[in-house]
Design an enzyme around this catalytic site. Structure first.
Site, PDB file in Angstrom:
ATOM      1  N   GLY A 238       3.962  -8.047  -4.005  1.00  0.00           N
ATOM      2  CA  GLY A 238       5.159  -7.290  -4.393  1.00  0.00           C
ATOM      3  C   GLY A 238       5.963  -6.803  -3.202  1.00  0.00           C
ATOM      4  O   GLY A 238       5.774  -7.258  -2.066  1.00  0.00           O
ATOM      5  N   GLU A 274       1.944 -11.130  -7.727  1.00  0.00           N
ATOM      6  CA  GLU A 274       0.671 -10.458  -7.408  1.00  0.00           C
ATOM      7  C   GLU A 274       0.920  -9.126  -6.704  1.00  0.00           C
ATOM      8  O   GLU A 274       0.463  -8.925  -5.572  1.00  0.00           O
ATOM      9  CB  GLU A 274      -0.159 -11.365  -6.488  1.00  0.00           C
ATOM     10  CG  GLU A 274      -0.409 -12.753  -7.026  1.00  0.00           C
ATOM     11  CD  GLU A 274      -0.920 -13.730  -5.962  1.00  0.00           C
ATOM     12  OE1 GLU A 274      -0.943 -13.372  -4.766  1.00  0.00           O
ATOM     13  OE2 GLU A 274      -1.293 -14.843  -6.341  1.00  0.00           O
ATOM     14  N   PRO A 275       1.635  -8.212  -7.327  1.00  0.00           N
ATOM     15  CA  PRO A 275       1.922  -6.949  -6.626  1.00  0.00           C
ATOM     16  C   PRO A 275       0.710  -6.031  -6.589  1.00  0.00           C
ATOM     17  O   PRO A 275      -0.071  -5.969  -7.536  1.00  0.00           O
ATOM     18  CB  PRO A 275       3.016  -6.326  -7.501  1.00  0.00           C
ATOM     19  CG  PRO A 275       2.708  -6.828  -8.872  1.00  0.00           C
ATOM     20  CD  PRO A 275       2.165  -8.226  -8.691  1.00  0.00           C
ATOM     21  N   GLY A 276       0.541  -5.358  -5.484  1.00  0.00           N
ATOM     22  CA  GLY A 276      -0.522  -4.364  -5.371  1.00  0.00           C
ATOM     23  C   GLY A 276       0.092  -3.035  -4.970  1.00  0.00           C
ATOM     24  O   GLY A 276       0.176  -2.074  -5.757  1.00  0.00           O
ATOM     25  N   CYS A 345     -16.084  10.639  14.744  1.00  0.00           N
ATOM     26  CA  CYS A 345     -16.124  10.649  16.212  1.00  0.00           C
ATOM     27  C   CYS A 345     -15.415   9.445  16.801  1.00  0.00           C
ATOM     28  O   CYS A 345     -16.041   8.540  17.360  1.00  0.00           O
ATOM     29  CB  CYS A 345     -17.581  10.724  16.674  1.00  0.00           C
ATOM     30  SG  CYS A 345     -18.298  12.269  16.160  1.00  0.00           S
ATOM     31  N   TYR A 374      -4.703   0.395  -0.952  1.00  0.00           N
ATOM     32  CA  TYR A 374      -5.399   0.173   0.319  1.00  0.00           C
ATOM     33  C   TYR A 374      -5.940   1.487   0.891  1.00  0.00           C
ATOM     34  O   TYR A 374      -5.949   1.690   2.098  1.00  0.00           O
ATOM     35  CB  TYR A 374      -4.479  -0.554   1.318  1.00  0.00           C
ATOM     36  CG  TYR A 374      -3.868  -1.806   0.730  1.00  0.00           C
ATOM     37  CD1 TYR A 374      -4.674  -2.888   0.434  1.00  0.00           C
ATOM     38  CD2 TYR A 374      -2.510  -1.888   0.423  1.00  0.00           C
ATOM     39  CE1 TYR A 374      -4.150  -4.038  -0.145  1.00  0.00           C
ATOM     40  CE2 TYR A 374      -1.972  -3.033  -0.148  1.00  0.00           C
ATOM     41  CZ  TYR A 374      -2.790  -4.101  -0.427  1.00  0.00           C
ATOM     42  OH  TYR A 374      -2.268  -5.242  -1.004  1.00  0.00           O
TER      43      TYR A 374
HETATM   44  N1  LLP Z   1      -1.411 -11.614  -2.946  1.00  0.00           N
HETATM   45  C1  LLP Z   1      -2.027 -12.011  -1.822  1.00  0.00           C
HETATM   46  C2  LLP Z   1      -2.455 -13.391  -1.675  1.00  0.00           C
HETATM   47  C3  LLP Z   1      -2.262 -11.060  -0.794  1.00  0.00           C
HETATM   48  O1  LLP Z   1      -2.862 -11.449   0.320  1.00  0.00           O
HETATM   49  C4  LLP Z   1      -1.836  -9.725  -0.976  1.00  0.00           C
HETATM   50  C5  LLP Z   1      -2.080  -8.724   0.071  1.00  0.00           C
HETATM   51  C6  LLP Z   1      -1.211  -9.377  -2.178  1.00  0.00           C
HETATM   52  C7  LLP Z   1      -1.002 -10.346  -3.139  1.00  0.00           C
HETATM   53  C8  LLP Z   1      -0.740  -7.986  -2.476  1.00  0.00           C
HETATM   54  O2  LLP Z   1       0.327  -7.630  -1.651  1.00  0.00           O
HETATM   55  P1  LLP Z   1       1.145  -6.273  -1.915  1.00  0.00           P
HETATM   56  O3  LLP Z   1       1.860  -6.413  -3.217  1.00  0.00           O
HETATM   57  O4  LLP Z   1       0.175  -5.164  -1.969  1.00  0.00           O
HETATM   58  O5  LLP Z   1       2.082  -6.190  -0.771  1.00  0.00           O
HETATM   59  N2  LLP Z   1      -4.512  -3.356   3.897  1.00  0.00           N
HETATM   60  C9  LLP Z   1      -3.115  -3.586   4.200  1.00  0.00           C
HETATM   61  C10 LLP Z   1      -2.449  -4.547   3.258  1.00  0.00           C
HETATM   62  C11 LLP Z   1      -3.120  -5.918   3.214  1.00  0.00           C
HETATM   63  C12 LLP Z   1      -2.451  -6.840   2.255  1.00  0.00           C
HETATM   64  C13 LLP Z   1      -3.152  -8.141   2.176  1.00  0.00           C
HETATM   65  N3  LLP Z   1      -2.681  -9.013   1.151  1.00  0.00           N
HETATM   66  C14 LLP Z   1      -2.403  -2.238   4.217  1.00  0.00           C
HETATM   67  O6  LLP Z   1      -3.045  -1.220   3.998  1.00  0.00           O
HETATM   68  O7  LLP Z   1      -1.214  -2.174   4.477  1.00  0.00           O
END
Ligand code: LLP
Length: 422
Positions: A238, A274-276, A345, A374
């Site tokens: 997303g 695939e929004p997270g 630490c 995350y």
């Molecule tokens: N689809 C795929 C294949 C992905 O690799 C990811 C995220 C998403 C969907 C979801 O993306 P979003 O909608 O959340 O932008 N830990 C990091 C973010 C790592 C994201 C990895 N892939 C942080 O805290 O910023």
């Protein structure tokens, strides 16, 4: 927009006071708002072409109660491991709405996903195609498959979350796409259904999305000319979210939806996303109590009871998170600068440097904002710190959706081998 607001001088999640939750759940704890999850899901789904599958990226927040909240809205899931597959199914997300992403799916994970009957595999390499073909063959099935194409587009985001350039491990190079599709078509147990693309996370500009989707649209035409049946496009994660109050707003979902419609128009493909972060980030906060205020030589340290093991984003990506006092500060009250740190630490156990905050003292509560994505999922028990509790709020209701780990839980994770037993 989110549902964390001051009411009668206290920061609340919807109708529930965070100070009362801190009494009930202890600190630190994550608190999620159902109304915000629902709102973000709706804003995104309303902006997309009708019939699009919204597969929530479980890696952003895998709490079963969060997944169930989204499942009830019709969300699917984007999973990257057997564990995430298991959680998505346990939360009631139908297999027919689950996509399996990731560069390193094992045969055991593929088998579990095939047996569950998932919607599709997003395959990222030729060896993975061969493995999927073999597993599907052993089950007498054909695996619905897209190939994840690496379009070599710079998402202009943090280097550690860029995935669509030639230097990253992700996807199949755009230049080799036709060759690899031909190779895929030769596998009897692979059913090619479409194309997948994902260029990174926390993307705040529409242009890289458009550049990537335009390349994908071109590929649809050439793959069809090559004789492949391309009926689905998975357009990846997303949009980015506003982490800083002062930041420019991230792209508007409506503008994103219009761009998607324009670029995919006439292709006749069904779409998935695939929004997270977009759904979960601003639907969660990490509430923590001040342990000490320590006057250093050059800085004043606010030492809180959450650490980098609870929320690693600032340490790992220099990520900015707004921090709010749970008790609303009086208008015009002083805002001294603090370095907000945890008890771990490590010098990198730093949530914010020189951050102006209301005057705080030992025992006061703070909320680290935009921590719903995350956050808990990236926690560890480093320094033998038990995992924080997680709470879900819905209106005036709340529930502990993950109890705080106990010391007994920590101890129970390890085993003493025979030769060390007393
Ligand atoms: N689809 C795929 C294949 C992905 O690799 C990811 C995220 C998403 C969907 C979801 O993306 P979003 O909608 O959340 O932008 N830990 C990091 C973010 C790592 C994201 C990895 N892939 C942080 O805290 O910023």
């Amino acid at each position: 927009m989110n549902h964390f607001h001051y009411k009668d001088g206290v920061l609340c999640a919807e109708d529930v006071r965070l100070d009362l939750l801190a009494e009930a759940a202890g600190t630190p704890f994550y608190c999620y708002s159902s109304a915000t999850l629902q709102r973000h899901y709706k804003v995104f789904s309303d902006a997309l072409p009708k019939g699009s599958l919204i597969a929530f990226s479980v890696k952003a927040n895998g709490n079963l109660a969060v997944l169930k909240t989204l499942a009830r809205l019709g969300a699917g899931a984007d999973v990257v491991s057997g564990g995430e597959l298991c959680k998505a199914l346990a939360a009631g997300i139908p297999a027919s709405k689950i996509v399996f992403s990731g560069v390193g799916k094992t045969s055991a994970e593929m088998r579990a996903a095939l047996e569950a009957g998932i919607y599709q595999f997003n395959v990222e390499s030729e060896p993975e195609l061969a493995a999927l073909n073999e597993v599907a063959g052993s089950l007498g099935l054909r695996a619905p498959t897209t190939l994840r194409i690496n379009p070599d587009v710079d998402a202009k985001t943090h280097a550690k979350i860029t995935t669509g350039t030639a230097e990253t491990k992700f996807g199949i190079p755009f230049t080799r796409a036709r060759e690899v599709y031909a190779h895929a078509a030769a596998h009897r147990h692979i059913e090619i259904v479409g194309i997948d693309v994902h260029i990174g996370s926390q993307i705040t500009d529409l242009e890289p999305f458009e550049a990537a989707f335009t390349r994908v649209a071109e590929l649809v035409t050439s793959l069809r000319a090559d004789g492949h049946s391309i009926t689905r496009l998975d357009l990846g994660g997303g949009l980015g979210v506003p982490y800083e109050n002062s930041n420019m707003p991230p792209p508007d979902p409506d503008a994103y939806g219009k761009m998607v419609s324009r670029v995919t128009k006439g292709l006749g493909c069904s779409l998935s996303f695939e929004p997270g972060r977009l759904i979960a980030a601003n639907a969660g906060v990490l509430v923590s109590r001040v342990i000490y205020v320590k006057q250093g030589e050059a800085k004043t340290f606010l030492i809180i009871d959450a650490g980098m093991n609870d929320l690693i984003r600032p340490a790992l990506y220099e990520a900015h998170h707004e921090i709010a006092a749970v008790v609303e500060p009086a208008v015009g009250s002083p805002r001294p600068k603090y370095d907000v740190v945890g008890p771990v630490c490590e010098t990198s156990d730093l949530f914010a440097s020189d951050r102006p905050l209301p005057e705080l003292k030992s025992g006061d509560l703070v909320a680290i904002l935009s921590a719903g994505a995350y956050g808990a999922v990236m926690a560890s028990d480093y320094n033998a710190r038990p995992a924080a509790a997680e709470v879900l709020v819905a209106g005036e209701h709340w529930g502990i959706v993950r109890p705080r780990e106990s010391y007994a839980d920590l101890i129970a994770k390890d085993r003493i081998p025979d030769w060390l037993a007393d």
